[in-house]
Write a protein that holds these residues in place. Structure first.
Motif, short mmCIF file in Angstrom:
data_model
loop_
_atom_site.label_atom_id
_atom_site.label_comp_id
_atom_site.label_asym_id
_atom_site.label_seq_id
_atom_site.Cartn_x
_atom_site.Cartn_y
_atom_site.Cartn_z
N ARG A 6 48.21 -27.10 -5.74
CA ARG A 6 49.01 -28.30 -5.51
C ARG A 6 50.25 -28.27 -6.39
O ARG A 6 50.25 -27.66 -7.45
CB ARG A 6 48.22 -29.57 -5.84
N GLY A 23 53.06 -41.30 1.49
CA GLY A 23 51.64 -40.96 1.57
C GLY A 23 51.33 -40.08 2.77
O GLY A 23 50.32 -39.38 2.79
N GLY A 26 51.93 -36.37 1.33
CA GLY A 26 51.13 -35.88 0.21
C GLY A 26 50.25 -36.98 -0.34
O GLY A 26 50.18 -38.08 0.22
N ASN A 27 49.58 -36.69 -1.44
CA ASN A 27 48.69 -37.67 -2.08
C ASN A 27 49.45 -38.39 -3.18
O ASN A 27 49.84 -37.78 -4.18
CB ASN A 27 47.47 -36.97 -2.69
N HIS A 29 49.92 -40.28 -6.39
CA HIS A 29 49.13 -40.40 -7.61
C HIS A 29 49.53 -41.64 -8.41
O HIS A 29 48.69 -42.32 -8.98
CB HIS A 29 49.32 -39.14 -8.46
N LEU A 40 53.69 -37.74 -6.56
CA LEU A 40 52.72 -37.35 -5.55
C LEU A 40 52.46 -35.86 -5.61
O LEU A 40 53.24 -35.09 -6.16
CB LEU A 40 53.18 -37.76 -4.15
N TYR A 41 51.31 -35.48 -5.07
CA TYR A 41 50.92 -34.08 -5.00
C TYR A 41 51.02 -33.60 -3.57
O TYR A 41 50.62 -34.30 -2.64
CB TYR A 41 49.47 -33.90 -5.48
#
Length: 81
Positions: A6, A23, A26-27, A29, A40-41
């Motif tokens: 990641r 979102g 990616g995720n 955070h 974000l990742y």
């Protein structure tokens, strides 16, 4: 189960409501309301494409990739006389 590489991205935004739509890419955070950025990742393999896609969004000021991969995590003990 494979571990996916990641990459962390700090995305500086103009509008926090629109920033929630990151979102999809990616995720998310962390979202800073005071400094107006989203951390974000994203998948490391497709990170270049995702960064270009994020930079084109109208509410994004700039994107900064994480420098964690460039930091040496090897520490040595200090030698005392």
């Amino acid at each position: 189960m494979d571990i996916v590489e990641r990459l962390g991205l700090a995305v500086w935004v103009k509008d926090l409501k629109a920033a929630r739509s990151l979102g999809r890419l990616g995720n998310i955070h962390y979202i800073s309301k005071r400094l107006k950025y989203v951390y974000l990742y994203v998948d490391g393999k497709t990170s270049d494409q995702v960064i270009r896609r994020i930079e084109k969004l109208p509410f994004v000021k700039r994107v900064e990739p994480s420098q964690r991969m460039n930091i040496s995590l090897e520490f040595s003990r200090p030698v005392h006389s």
